[in-house]
Design a protein around this motif. Structure first.
Motif, short mmCIF file in Angstrom:
data_model
loop_
_atom_site.label_atom_id
_atom_site.label_comp_id
_atom_site.label_asym_id
_atom_site.label_seq_id
_atom_site.Cartn_x
_atom_site.Cartn_y
_atom_site.Cartn_z
N ALA A 72 -2.52 -1.82 -1.79
CA ALA A 72 -1.84 -2.73 -2.71
C ALA A 72 -1.79 -4.14 -2.13
O ALA A 72 -1.84 -5.13 -2.88
CB ALA A 72 -0.42 -2.23 -2.99
N ALA A 90 -1.57 3.63 0.55
CA ALA A 90 -1.43 3.03 -0.78
C ALA A 90 -0.76 1.66 -0.67
O ALA A 90 -1.12 0.71 -1.37
CB ALA A 90 -0.63 3.95 -1.70
N PHE A 91 0.22 1.56 0.22
CA PHE A 91 0.90 0.28 0.47
C PHE A 91 -0.09 -0.75 1.01
O PHE A 91 -0.08 -1.92 0.60
CB PHE A 91 2.05 0.51 1.46
CG PHE A 91 2.86 -0.71 1.77
CD1 PHE A 91 3.90 -1.10 0.92
CD2 PHE A 91 2.60 -1.48 2.90
CE1 PHE A 91 4.66 -2.22 1.21
CE2 PHE A 91 3.36 -2.61 3.19
CZ PHE A 91 4.39 -2.97 2.34
#
Length: 549
Positions: A161, A157-158
């Motif tokens: 993003a 997810a990092f």
């Protein structure tokens, strides 16, 4: 030192050998083999790309240890995949995961002892950690709950993003606590997979592990936010460090991937049985139009065009995939107006077939892939049109030649070996047909509502309805299409007919009567509830939209 080619080849050989050993000892299904091989191939591709980006062409001793860890992680992924089919080899899974965790400490020690630390080695080590944690969290989520997936998915997810927020892609400063937190995740998840700790205590440990992970990533995000202004400078320095050869290789690879994605949307058929190699050897007229626009439009207008056309092509690609499924199941294309109601039953079917957690993972992956198509299609088209604009004269000559060939093939009706026209208008035709189908579906819904509002027996009293059946017990039984085949279309039909006649005679002797009839179904495939509701309502219920109404 080991060369890039030798190291990657050895990694693939080791992966296959380890999977073969698992197949011989604990058993490995075809699904497990597939997942293990795919993970190994992706690992090799990612390592090759990382080495090119960092200018590395050999494996150091610590890199080889990390490569072994990556091989073990891919084998764990294969065992986790097998667990979805009810074959959890817990002992082997835990042993391989524990081996990967032990080697995580070894590769750092080897790098320091041999003085071969490198940016590539640190990145390689971190990505293997993240993948092993992801795989273990998928397995543990089956017993502890879907929230555990947050542990494995946070690193990715990092990264996602960072696609939209470039300042998140800055190189983070070394921090030992980050390694401690990663090791904690691996140890806690491996213990949870082994099921050696009471459930309540294990849940508490998982919550603590997740909290540590949130704290670690939160600190990194905060640091990146505070230093976001330096991101542009570092990105420039990184580009210069890659060198012209690395940029050229990366550019060719990205251009090729972009072309494959756009080409699929333009020429791929919408039925799986027509998805042959020859179907892609065609000339799409939509592609010729886009290239022509890219040559004549100014820069800003060209970018706006690529965004709009890219989104439309992304939708076309998704519609083609949906059409493949609907043709296979229902022998008809997908309709956006009437078929949206099928998504919920499909979710229930997938969860019932492979389990709630695995089902949610599959469905979430499908949603992510669909969104990725909508994101990457405009980006791919923009990359290709920019390439066309940079090579204007060569692109113009190629465009004219292909346009002449397209006209000639269309005039003479030339086709591929699979029967597809070489002069393709596939994407545009599919979009037009979908718009027509949606318009017809809206009109059909209005006509259906009008028919449903008309009730010939609205003013008839209840006592006057079905008078011939009043006071009798009535049973209605549906026998679906294979019943008619058995009665009329098979070698055993005479015997079955005799059996039915005997049953009718016995019913009559017991004071019962029966009546049979063949009804034409409004649908195809396994959608029997539509046929049932057609009989029950007297309306032609031919799709889920009508059924929902």
């Amino acid at each position: 030192m080991v060369t890039l080619r030798s190291g990657l080849a050895g990694g693939l050989v080791a992966q296959v050998a380890l999977l073969a050993a698992l197949a011989t000892t604990v058993g490995l299904t075809g699904f497990g083999w597939l997942v293990g091989i795919v993970c190994g191939v992706v690992m090799v591709a990612a390592v090759a790309r990382g080495m090119v980006r960092t200018g590395t062409d050999t494996f150091g001793p610590a890199d080889l240890v990390t490569l072994i860890r990556a091989t073990l992680a891919c084998a764990v992924a294969a065992l986790v995949a097998d667990s979805f089919l009810g074959r959890p080899a817990v002992t082997a899974l835990v042993a391989l995961a524990a081996g990967g965790l032990v080697l995580d400490a070894v590769d750092g020690w080897v790098a320091r002892r041999t003085r071969t630390t490198s940016a590539f080695g640190a990145r390689f080590d971190g990505e293997v950690d993240a993948f092993l944690i992801l795989v273990l969290s998928v397995y543990v989520a089956g017993s502890a709950g879907g929230w555990v997936l947050a542990i494995g998915g946070m690193r990715y997810a990092f990264a996602v993003a960072g696609w939209g927020l470039p300042w998140l892609r800055r190189k983070l400063p070394p921090r030992y606590w980050r390694k401690v937190v990663a090791a904690t995740q691996g140890i806690v998840l491996t213990a949870a997979a082994a099921d050696v700790v009471p459930y309540e205590l294990m849940t508490a440990l998982l919550v603590v592990a997740l909290a540590l992970l949130v704290e670690s990533f939160g600190r990194d995000v905060w640091w990146a936010w505070r230093h976001r202004r330096l991101e542009r400078l570092e990105r420039t320095e990184h580009t210069e460090r890659i060198g012209p050869r690395g940029r050229a290789v990366a550019g060719v690879v990205l251009n090729g991937l972009a072309l494959l994605l756009v080409w699929f949307a333009l020429v791929a058929p919408d039925q799986a049985q027509r998805l042959t190699p020859s179907a892609f050897f065609r000339i799409p007229v939509e592609g010729l139009v886009v290239v022509g626009l890219a040559l004549v439009l100014p820069r800003l207008a060209r970018r706006a065009m690529t965004v709009l056309v890219g989104l439309l092509l992304g939708l076309v690609a998704l519609l083609k995939v949906l059409d493949m499924g609907f043709f296979a199941a229902l022998d008809r294309p997908f309709n956006l107006v009437t078929d949206r109601g099928y998504f919920s039953p499909v979710r229930v079917l997938v969860r019932d077939a492979i389990g709630p957690v695995a089902g949610d993972i599959v469905l979430a992956t499908a949603v992510v892939l669909a969104l990725a198509v909508l994101v990457f299609m405009p980006l791919s088209l923009g990359r290709l049109t920019a390439l066309v604009a940079r090579h204007r004269s060569r692109s113009l000559r190629t465009l004219v030649a292909l346009a002449v060939i397209w006209v000639a093939c269309a005039a003479f009706g030339l086709q591929t070996q699979g029967g597809e026209p070489i002069a393709s208008a596939n994407a545009g035709g599919l979009a037009v047909e979908q718009v027509r189908a949606m318009t017809a579906a809206v009109q059909d819904r209005q006509e259906f509502d009008e028919a449903a509002a008309t009730d010939r027996f609205h003013d008839t009293r209840d006592v006057e309805l079905l008078t011939g059946l009043r006071g009798k017990d009535v049973l209605i039984a549906f026998v679906e299409s294979y019943g008619r085949i058995a009665i009329e279309g098979s070698p055993s039909s005479p015997q079955i007919q005799d059996l039915l006649d005997d049953g009718t005679t016995r019913l009559q002797a017991a004071g019962y009567s029966s009546q049979s009839a063949f009804l034409t179904s409004p649908t195809f495939g396994g959608l029997s509830w539509l046929a049932h509701s057609t009989l029950q309502t007297g309306l032609w219920v031919s799709d889920q939209g009508r059924y929902d109404r």
